[in-house]
Scaffold this motif. Structure first.
Motif, PDB file in Angstrom:
ATOM      1  N   TRP A  60       0.810  -1.206   0.000  1.00 51.22           N
ATOM      2  CA  TRP A  60       0.000   0.000   0.000  1.00 51.22           C
ATOM      3  C   TRP A  60       0.848   1.263   0.000  1.00 51.22           C
ATOM      4  CZ3 TRP A  60      -0.325   2.579   4.881  1.00 51.22           C
ATOM      5  CH2 TRP A  60       0.031   1.828   5.979  1.00 51.22           C
ATOM      6  N   LYS A  62       1.209   5.339   1.046  1.00 46.80           N
ATOM      7  CA  LYS A  62       0.825   6.253   2.120  1.00 46.80           C
ATOM      8  C   LYS A  62       1.580   7.570   1.994  1.00 46.80           C
ATOM      9  CE  LYS A  62       4.476   4.629   5.180  1.00 46.80           C
ATOM     10  NZ  LYS A  62       4.813   3.993   6.434  1.00 46.80           N
ATOM     11  N   ARG A 143      -3.128   6.567   4.494  1.00 44.50           N
ATOM     12  CA  ARG A 143      -3.227   5.867   3.204  1.00 44.50           C
ATOM     13  C   ARG A 143      -3.864   6.790   2.187  1.00 44.50           C
ATOM     14  NH1 ARG A 143      -4.579  -0.401   3.188  1.00 44.50           N
ATOM     15  NH2 ARG A 143      -4.029   0.018   1.027  1.00 44.50           N
TER      16      ARG A 143
END
Length: 163
Positions: A60, A62, A143
């Motif tokens: 992910w 961020k 995020r």
């Protein structure tokens, strides 16, 4: 004979004098044909970051304190992708809905991996949504998402330099 740069300066000056803002610059012309590489900096001077510098599908993305690590060295080649550690930025599961979080994935030519630059906005081409810091929170570890483009501070980005 008036050159294109001179004409742009003349029009921009006339618009400013009339109190009308000029349109934001886009990646057109020669700059669109040159890659960029380095940090992508957003609100609060924080950087787009591949969480933990993980080079894997589904890692992910961020906001994080700019630190010069490889997790923050983004490449914008001329193919419309945004890459880190050899992987392409995309919304999770190739989604095109507002609020979808971002991840990296093996670059495979999917339309969900295509982005464009419009002024200070980074626009996801398949959805026409903008790379966004949710809630305009300039805090590490947030995020990132794609959301409807607007004038929010969390949608303004400084791109890496041309290479």
């Amino acid at each position: 004979l008036v050159t294109a740069p001179a004409l742009r300066a003349l029009v921009s000056g006339a618009l400013a004098a009339a109190g009308t803002p000029a349109a934001p610059p886009t990646t057109a012309g020669a700059d669109a044909q040159r890659p960029r590489q380095g940090p992508i900096v957003g609100l609060g001077g924080l950087c787009l970051d591949d969480n933990g510098a993980v080079a894997a599908d589904g890692a992910w993305v961020k906001l994080w304190t700019c630190n010069g690590t490889r997790a923050q060295v983004w490449t914008l080649p001329t193919d419309g992708t945004i890459r880190v550690l050899g992987y392409c930025l995309r919304p999770v599961n190739n989604a095109t809905s507002s609020g979808t979080q971002l991840e990296i994935w093996t670059c495979n030519g999917h339309p969900a991996q295509q982005w464009s630059i419009s002024g200070e906005h980074i626009v996801h081409t398949a959805s026409n949504l903008c790379l966004t810091i949710p809630g305009d929170k300039a805090e590490p570890d947030i995020r990132l998402t794609v959301e409807t483009c607007g004038n929010a501070p969390g949608q303004r980005w400084t791109l890496p330099p041309l290479v």
